[in-house]
Scaffold this motif. Structure first.
Motif, mmCIF file in Angstrom:
data_model
loop_
_atom_site.group_PDB
_atom_site.id
_atom_site.type_symbol
_atom_site.label_atom_id
_atom_site.label_comp_id
_atom_site.label_asym_id
_atom_site.label_seq_id
_atom_site.Cartn_x
_atom_site.Cartn_y
_atom_site.Cartn_z
ATOM 1 N N ARG A 10 11.573 11.137 33.073
ATOM 2 C CA ARG A 10 11.096 9.999 33.520
ATOM 3 C C ARG A 10 10.910 8.771 32.643
ATOM 4 O O ARG A 10 10.696 7.490 32.922
ATOM 5 N N THR A 11 10.426 9.107 31.163
ATOM 6 C CA THR A 11 10.067 8.077 30.394
ATOM 7 C C THR A 11 11.418 7.549 29.669
ATOM 8 O O THR A 11 11.286 6.745 28.892
ATOM 9 N N SER A 12 12.349 8.115 29.921
ATOM 10 C CA SER A 12 13.559 8.049 29.114
ATOM 11 C C SER A 12 14.532 6.534 29.627
ATOM 12 O O SER A 12 15.351 6.192 28.741
ATOM 13 N N PHE A 13 14.037 6.271 30.803
ATOM 14 C CA PHE A 13 14.820 5.238 31.544
ATOM 15 C C PHE A 13 14.787 3.814 30.629
ATOM 16 O O PHE A 13 13.618 3.592 30.513
ATOM 17 N N VAL A 14 15.952 3.091 30.575
ATOM 18 C CA VAL A 14 15.945 2.097 29.831
ATOM 19 C C VAL A 14 16.103 0.790 30.641
ATOM 20 O O VAL A 14 15.845 -0.314 30.311
ATOM 21 N N ASN A 15 16.647 1.105 32.082
ATOM 22 C CA ASN A 15 16.908 -0.073 32.805
ATOM 23 C C ASN A 15 16.353 0.078 34.249
ATOM 24 O O ASN A 15 16.935 -0.218 35.173
ATOM 25 N N ALA A 16 15.297 0.829 34.269
ATOM 26 C CA ALA A 16 14.829 1.020 35.682
ATOM 27 C C ALA A 16 13.127 0.567 35.760
ATOM 28 O O ALA A 16 12.608 0.462 34.515
ATOM 29 N N SER A 17 12.739 -0.069 36.805
ATOM 30 C CA SER A 17 11.472 -0.427 36.842
ATOM 31 C C SER A 17 10.443 0.946 36.844
ATOM 32 O O SER A 17 10.871 2.083 37.172
ATOM 33 N N ALA A 49 20.776 6.684 49.111
ATOM 34 C CA ALA A 49 22.309 6.493 48.846
ATOM 35 C C ALA A 49 22.779 5.581 47.869
ATOM 36 O O ALA A 49 22.030 4.889 47.379
ATOM 37 N N ARG A 50 23.725 6.378 47.299
ATOM 38 C CA ARG A 50 24.417 5.350 46.047
ATOM 39 C C ARG A 50 23.588 5.234 44.681
ATOM 40 O O ARG A 50 24.016 4.271 43.916
ATOM 41 N N ARG A 51 22.417 5.907 44.751
ATOM 42 C CA ARG A 51 21.564 5.982 43.694
ATOM 43 C C ARG A 51 21.933 7.077 42.647
ATOM 44 O O ARG A 51 22.073 8.167 43.208
ATOM 45 N N ALA A 52 22.102 6.923 41.352
ATOM 46 C CA ALA A 52 22.514 8.298 40.614
ATOM 47 C C ALA A 52 21.817 7.888 39.279
ATOM 48 O O ALA A 52 21.580 6.809 38.947
ATOM 49 N N TYR A 53 21.612 8.930 38.520
ATOM 50 C CA TYR A 53 21.158 8.758 36.977
ATOM 51 C C TYR A 53 21.857 9.563 35.983
ATOM 52 O O TYR A 53 22.426 10.645 36.492
ATOM 53 N N ALA A 54 21.691 9.140 34.893
ATOM 54 C CA ALA A 54 22.215 10.017 33.754
ATOM 55 C C ALA A 54 21.161 9.937 32.464
ATOM 56 O O ALA A 54 20.598 8.857 32.127
ATOM 57 N N VAL A 55 20.823 10.868 32.069
ATOM 58 C CA VAL A 55 20.051 10.963 30.654
ATOM 59 C C VAL A 55 20.987 11.454 29.408
ATOM 60 O O VAL A 55 21.632 12.543 29.441
ATOM 61 N N VAL A 56 21.074 10.423 28.472
ATOM 62 C CA VAL A 56 22.406 10.807 27.690
ATOM 63 C C VAL A 56 21.718 10.854 26.138
ATOM 64 O O VAL A 56 21.082 9.882 25.915
ATOM 65 N N PRO A 57 21.747 12.058 25.394
ATOM 66 C CA PRO A 57 21.585 12.052 23.994
ATOM 67 C C PRO A 57 22.368 10.810 23.143
ATOM 68 O O PRO A 57 23.428 10.859 23.425
ATOM 69 N N THR A 58 21.481 9.977 22.400
ATOM 70 C CA THR A 58 22.577 9.058 21.513
ATOM 71 C C THR A 58 22.790 9.992 20.198
ATOM 72 O O THR A 58 22.237 11.004 20.029
ATOM 73 N N LEU A 59 23.540 9.330 19.411
ATOM 74 C CA LEU A 59 23.897 10.039 18.055
ATOM 75 C C LEU A 59 22.569 10.075 17.218
ATOM 76 O O LEU A 59 22.583 10.916 16.394
ATOM 77 N N GLU A 60 21.719 9.152 17.379
ATOM 78 C CA GLU A 60 20.594 9.537 16.645
ATOM 79 C C GLU A 60 19.579 10.357 17.244
ATOM 80 O O GLU A 60 18.481 10.554 16.666
ATOM 81 N N GLY A 61 19.977 11.145 18.428
ATOM 82 C CA GLY A 61 19.083 12.228 18.644
ATOM 83 C C GLY A 61 17.917 11.556 19.737
ATOM 84 O O GLY A 61 17.157 12.409 20.257
ATOM 85 N N GLU A 62 18.115 10.352 20.210
ATOM 86 C CA GLU A 62 17.267 9.852 21.297
ATOM 87 C C GLU A 62 17.746 10.163 22.523
ATOM 88 O O GLU A 62 19.025 10.256 22.504
ATOM 89 N N LEU A 63 16.887 10.043 23.603
ATOM 90 C CA LEU A 63 17.650 9.940 25.025
ATOM 91 C C LEU A 63 17.485 8.805 25.762
ATOM 92 O O LEU A 63 16.421 8.014 25.687
#
Ligand code: ZN
Length: 160
Positions: A10-17, A49-63
């Motif tokens: 929940r705290t990893s989102f960069v583009n959600a309110s 509907a039409r809402r989806a999410y992804a949590v992606v590890p970056t190369l620096e190890g962040e999420l």
């Protein structure tokens, strides 16, 4: 990827309110997921509907958590997923768009991508590839596909 908790997601989102991350429904099987077999965590919201999410590890190890909206229009038949680039594609691919993070996103700036509808990329790249020729290193090819998927997902996350 390494296992992550509900709170981390929940705290990893960069583009959600704050409201959007509060409202999202998490995947129900977090405790039993085979995290080793995942390069990123992606899921569709079962309630929206039409809402989806992804949590992606970056190369620096962040999420980096990304909130997606699926476009109304479906892509042309047999579109390729930009993340796993699987050619066999046992699943549908859809067009997802993500608001950019920060002021750009608040101004309506988005970035789009074609991705496996239910985020099956990790499974697709782990399938044993066909023996391309005598002596072809199947295991190396498989490792390469996994690595490529991680890179593509991470670079999309960086774009957002
Ligand atoms: Zn894919």
């Amino acid at each position: 990827m390494l296992p992550i908790s509900e709170k981390t997601i929940r705290t990893s989102f960069v583009n959600a309110s704050r409201k959007e991350t509060g409202d999202l429904t998490l995947p129900g099987d977090l405790d039993t997921l085979d995290w080793d077999a995942l390069d990123y965590l992606g899921w569709r919201d079962p309630k929206l509907a039409r809402r989806a999410y992804a949590v992606v590890p970056t190369l620096e190890g962040e999420l980096v958590g990304i909130l997606f909206r699926q476009a109304e229009a479906s892509p042309r038949a047999r579109a390729q997923c930009s993340w796993c680039q699987d050619v066999k594609l046992p699943n549908d691919v859809v067009f997802y768009s993500a608001k950019r993070s920060g002021p750009a996103g608040r101004n309506g700036n988005t970035v789009g991508t074609l991705v496996c509808q239910d985020f099956q990329c990790s499974r697709n790249v782990r399938r044993t590839p066909p023996l391309a020729y005598e002596g072809f290193d199947v295991e190396a090819a498989r490792r390469q596909r996994i690595e490529d998927l991680q890179l593509r997902a991470a670079s999309f996350a960086a774009e957002v």
